[in-house]
Enzyme design. Structure first.
Site, PDB file in Angstrom:
ATOM      1  N   HIS A  29     -28.993 -40.778  87.992  1.00  0.00           N
ATOM      2  CA  HIS A  29     -28.071 -40.473  86.900  1.00  0.00           C
ATOM      3  C   HIS A  29     -27.835 -38.972  86.749  1.00  0.00           C
ATOM      4  CE1 HIS A  29     -29.605 -44.493  86.025  1.00  0.00           C
ATOM      5  NE2 HIS A  29     -28.515 -44.699  85.308  1.00  0.00           N
ATOM      6  N   GLU A  50     -41.968 -36.852  82.862  1.00  0.00           N
ATOM      7  CA  GLU A  50     -40.985 -36.244  81.946  1.00  0.00           C
ATOM      8  C   GLU A  50     -41.640 -35.653  80.700  1.00  0.00           C
ATOM      9  OE1 GLU A  50     -40.600 -39.182  83.362  1.00  0.00           O
ATOM     10  OE2 GLU A  50     -38.700 -39.142  84.463  1.00  0.00           O
ATOM     11  N   GLN A 113     -32.002 -49.151  83.980  1.00  0.00           N
ATOM     12  CA  GLN A 113     -32.394 -48.031  83.107  1.00  0.00           C
ATOM     13  C   GLN A 113     -31.442 -47.878  81.920  1.00  0.00           C
ATOM     14  OE1 GLN A 113     -33.388 -45.663  87.094  1.00  0.00           O
ATOM     15  NE2 GLN A 113     -33.565 -44.291  85.338  1.00  0.00           N
ATOM     16  N   GLY A 418     -49.645 -32.343  66.509  1.00  0.00           N
ATOM     17  CA  GLY A 418     -51.004 -32.495  67.036  1.00  0.00           C
ATOM     18  C   GLY A 418     -51.037 -33.331  68.302  1.00  0.00           C
TER      19      GLY A 418
END
Ligand SMILES: Cc1ncc(C[n+]2csc(CCOP(=O)(O)OP(=O)(O)O)c2C)c(N)n1
Length: 556
Positions: A29, A50, A113, A418
């Site tokens: 993509h 990612e 996807q 955190g």
């Protein structure tokens, strides 16, 4: 007429905005974007996950104080980056996330996807999220996205780019790349507020300046030093603002949690100039422990929604911290101000007393290494100007005890989310932003596992980050929490894994360290070699950092 793809237009706009590097992980993509980045000499630091690409864009943005760019592909590429979106959102880090997505013509076809609404998912985690639908709109919308990300209060944005919009061919002469992409905004304070703020500060017995992330984002190091020196008021900072006033400066008191050491009667601050501070986690909420309830707060904050949120403001200044400091200094220069050596001495004594608490830990000669010994050795032996990334939980709290930085943007660590496990990504971004500065990533043994394959990214891209794993064979903050509330330890222990060998397998240097006297030389040697390295340091799991104990006491 020359013809270009939508992907080419997107990258031309990035180039026009001054983007020099992006972080990402390929997917079909995104192919037009990857090709266009290569053509425009915008290197993509390609990561192994990612999450790391997103965190690297954050690390870059924070180390360089400029926009970070992350490219993630459709579906799982996007979902893997969600923690980074959330982290950037809560920390106000300006990052442009570009997500690939299925072709518009494939809507509702159960294609690859696809089938999730990425914009809807991103919307509550960004300042702005939008899917581009017309190729000729790409430059306008990329510029719009960057303007939103970088204007105060800054933060992440998502531009979703369907595959057929990126591959569509456009006559280049029909599209204009905007020139006004980001606008410098520094709202100045009102004259009266400055006058009354200075009066209030001067009338105080024990005033303090709290520098927060917003102050760092306003780039006000010189102005902060000048105003602190003019008035003699001690300065404390949150983590993002660490180094804004050099740690070695006589008026630097420490990070915000150290305000707890000013607890004795007659040593509690009575007036607080909060610059770009968001009250909450790092001030222990609205509690009295750090910023006394009786203290009067002058709140300088670019986002008026933060003023009065948890603490009433005696004086509200919705403005840029640098402009405010300039205006305050201009007024202060014409006045005879109070002498403050007595109060400064109180703050200095509290700071010195804190270091004394660890005298015994520092003297320990036999293993296991005390975590305080480890962080003290790291700070002592790392080269000047090292950017420190703080990951893990107790690991970074130990680092908070000893960190001293003389340049802003040099301690990049946890914010409100955190998010344990973001360190390797942040380090990739920081090292890319500053190729000639040393970068050290301090990680817990739990934290380093999240994206451990990023040792491969460090090796492939020759990013000489030195990663120190504080290996206590435990998710220690979790284990200690269980112990503190009297529960059995369950599901919080780890093994003595050889993270150094994992790093070596990816082509990095690796050392396994069990004795304190080995650590300093190993740090020096790792930086001297100029290669990515993992120092796996076996430390004692038993001690708990005081800052964490303070936080825990608030939540118990
Ligand atoms: C992504 C994520 N998962 C879980 C947690 C909950 N959590 C808070 S502290 C902690 C332990 C961290 O262990 P480690 O990285 O080994 O650091 P240490 O406390 O031992 O220094 C965990 C799991 C978190 N904050 N972030």
């Amino acid at each position: 007429m020359a013809q270009v793809t939508g992907g080419e237009l997107l990258v031309r706009t990035l180039a026009a905005a001054g983007v020099k590097t992006a972080f990402g992980l390929h997917g079909a993509h995104l192919e037009t974007i990857f090709q266009a980045c290569a053509a425009h000499d915008i290197p993509i630091i390609d990561t192994r996950h990612e999450a790391a690409a997103g965190h690297a864009a954050e690390g870059y943005a924070r180390a360089a104080r400029r926009l970070g760019v992350a490219l993630v592909t459709a579906g799982p590429g996007f979902t893997n980056a969600i923690t980074s979106l959330a982290n950037a959102y809560l920390d106000r880090t300006p990052v442009l996330y570009v997500s690939g997505s299925a072709a518009l013509r494939d809507a509702e076809t159960n294609t690859l996807q696809a089938g999730i609404d990425q914009v809807a998912i991103a919307r509550p985690l960004t300042k702005w999220a939008h899917a581009v639908t017309l190729p000729r709109d790409i430059p306008r919308l990329v510029a719009h996205a960057i303007r939103i990300a970088t204007s105060p209060p800054s933060g992440p944005v998502l531009l979703d780019a369907p595959m057929d919009v990126l591959t569509a061919i456009v006559d280049e002469e029909t599209v204009r790349i905007p020139r006004t992409i980001a606008v410098d905004t520094h709202p100045a304070p009102g004259e009266t507020a400055i006058e009354t703020a200075l009066d209030l500060l001067d009338s105080a017995e024990r005033p303090v300046i709290l520098a927060g992330a917003g102050a760092w984002q306003c780039d006000c190091a010189a102005e902060l030093a000048e105003f602190a020196e003019l008035t003699g008021i001690p300065v404390f900072s949150d983590f993002q603002a660490h180094g804004l006033l050099p740690s070695a400066h006589a008026l630097y008191g420490g990070t915000l949690h150290k305000l707890a050491d000013l607890a004795a009667p007659g040593s509690r601050p009575d007036v607080v100039l909060a610059l770009g501070v968001r009250f909450g986690l790092f001030t222990l909420g609205a509690s009295d422990r750090l910023v006394p309830a009786a203290a009067r707060v002058i709140h300088v904050e670019i986002d008026p929604r933060e003023i009065g949120k948890l603490r009433d403001a005696a004086i509200a200044i919705p403005a840029d911290s640098r402009e405010t400091l300039r205006a305050l200094a201009a007024k202060a220069r014409g006045r005879r101000l109070r002498e403050r050596s007595g109060w400064q001495q109180v703050v200095r004594s509290a700071k010195a007393a804190r270091g004394e608490r660890f005298r015994e830990a520092l003297a320990r000669e036999t293993p296991p290494i005390h975590p305080y010994q480890a962080v003290a050795a790291i700070v002592e032996h790392m080269p000047a100007e090292t950017i420190v990334i703080g990951d893990g939980a107790e690991a970074y709290h130990w680092m908070n005890e000893v960190i001293r930085q003389d340049r802003p943007g040099s301690y990049i660590t946890h914010g409100f989310l955190g998010a344990v496990g973001f360190g390797l990504g942040l380090a990739i971004g920081a090292q890319t932003a500053h190729p000639s500065r040393p970068v050290l990533c301090l990680a817990g043994d739990g934290a380093v596992g999240f994206t451990i394959a990023e040792f491969d990214t460090l090796a492939r891209h020759r990013l000489p980050v030195v990663v120190v794993v504080m290996n206590n064979r435990s998710w220690a903050a979790s284990q200690h929490f269980q112990e503190m509330i009297g529960n059995p330890v369950a599901g919080t222990r780890l093994s003595s894994a050889r993270y150094d060998q994992v790093a070596q397998a990816f082509g990095c240097e690796g050392r396994y360290i069990t004795r304190i006297e080995e650590l300093g030389p190993a740090i020096r040697e790792a930086f001297a070699r100029g290669r990515p390295a993992c120092l796996n340091v076996e430390i004692d799991v038993a001690p708990m950092p005081p800052e964490l104990a303070l936080l825990a006491s608030r939540h118990s």
